[in-house]
Design a protein around this motif. Structure first.
Motif, PDB file in Angstrom:
ATOM      1  N   ALA A   1      26.562  58.045  53.352  1.00  0.00           N
ATOM      2  CA  ALA A   1      27.691  57.498  52.590  1.00  0.00           C
ATOM      3  C   ALA A   1      28.998  57.923  53.243  1.00  0.00           C
ATOM      4  O   ALA A   1      29.136  59.057  53.701  1.00  0.00           O
ATOM      5  N   PHE A   2      29.954  56.996  53.316  1.00  0.00           N
ATOM      6  CA  PHE A   2      31.274  57.330  53.836  1.00  0.00           C
ATOM      7  C   PHE A   2      32.327  56.724  52.927  1.00  0.00           C
ATOM      8  O   PHE A   2      32.094  55.732  52.258  1.00  0.00           O
ATOM      9  N   ALA A   3      33.488  57.351  52.886  1.00  0.00           N
ATOM     10  CA  ALA A   3      34.539  56.983  51.946  1.00  0.00           C
ATOM     11  C   ALA A   3      35.619  56.133  52.594  1.00  0.00           C
ATOM     12  O   ALA A   3      35.795  56.141  53.820  1.00  0.00           O
ATOM     13  N   TRP A   4      36.329  55.425  51.768  1.00  0.00           N
ATOM     14  CA  TRP A   4      37.449  54.574  52.168  1.00  0.00           C
ATOM     15  C   TRP A   4      38.505  55.412  52.873  1.00  0.00           C
ATOM     16  O   TRP A   4      38.750  56.558  52.508  1.00  0.00           O
ATOM     17  N   ARG A   5      39.103  54.846  53.905  1.00  0.00           N
ATOM     18  CA  ARG A   5      40.206  55.500  54.611  1.00  0.00           C
ATOM     19  C   ARG A   5      41.395  54.560  54.663  1.00  0.00           C
ATOM     20  O   ARG A   5      41.235  53.341  54.674  1.00  0.00           O
ATOM     21  N   LYS A   6      42.561  55.119  54.740  1.00  0.00           N
ATOM     22  CA  LYS A   6      43.795  54.338  54.778  1.00  0.00           C
ATOM     23  C   LYS A   6      43.801  53.361  55.950  1.00  0.00           C
ATOM     24  O   LYS A   6      44.232  52.215  55.809  1.00  0.00           O
ATOM     25  N   LYS A   7      43.272  53.767  57.108  1.00  0.00           N
ATOM     26  CA  LYS A   7      43.285  52.889  58.277  1.00  0.00           C
ATOM     27  C   LYS A   7      42.361  51.683  58.103  1.00  0.00           C
ATOM     28  O   LYS A   7      42.482  50.701  58.819  1.00  0.00           O
TER      29      LYS A   7
END
Length: 52
Positions: free
Chosen positions: A19-25
């Motif tokens: 699982a990975f989280a949302w990033r601004k980029k």
């Protein structure tokens, strides 16, 4: 001090399943993000090339 980053959107990587989280980029193209890292992106291309 409350943190705002506790409730970010998450996805599962197509290669490793992590699982990975949302990033601004990724804000503009979050729907197109499929892999958690460059390593997984490269691994998916290698498996695709080997299968053809």
């Amino acid at each position: 001090m409350p943190h705002k980053k506790l409730h970010l959107a998450t996805k599962d990587c197509r290669v490793c399943g992590r699982a990975f989280a949302w990033r601004k980029k990724w804000e503009r193209d979050w729907n197109k993000v499929l892999y958690c890292s460059q390593r997984c992106r490269k691994a998916s291309k290698q498996t695709f090339e080997q299968s053809t």
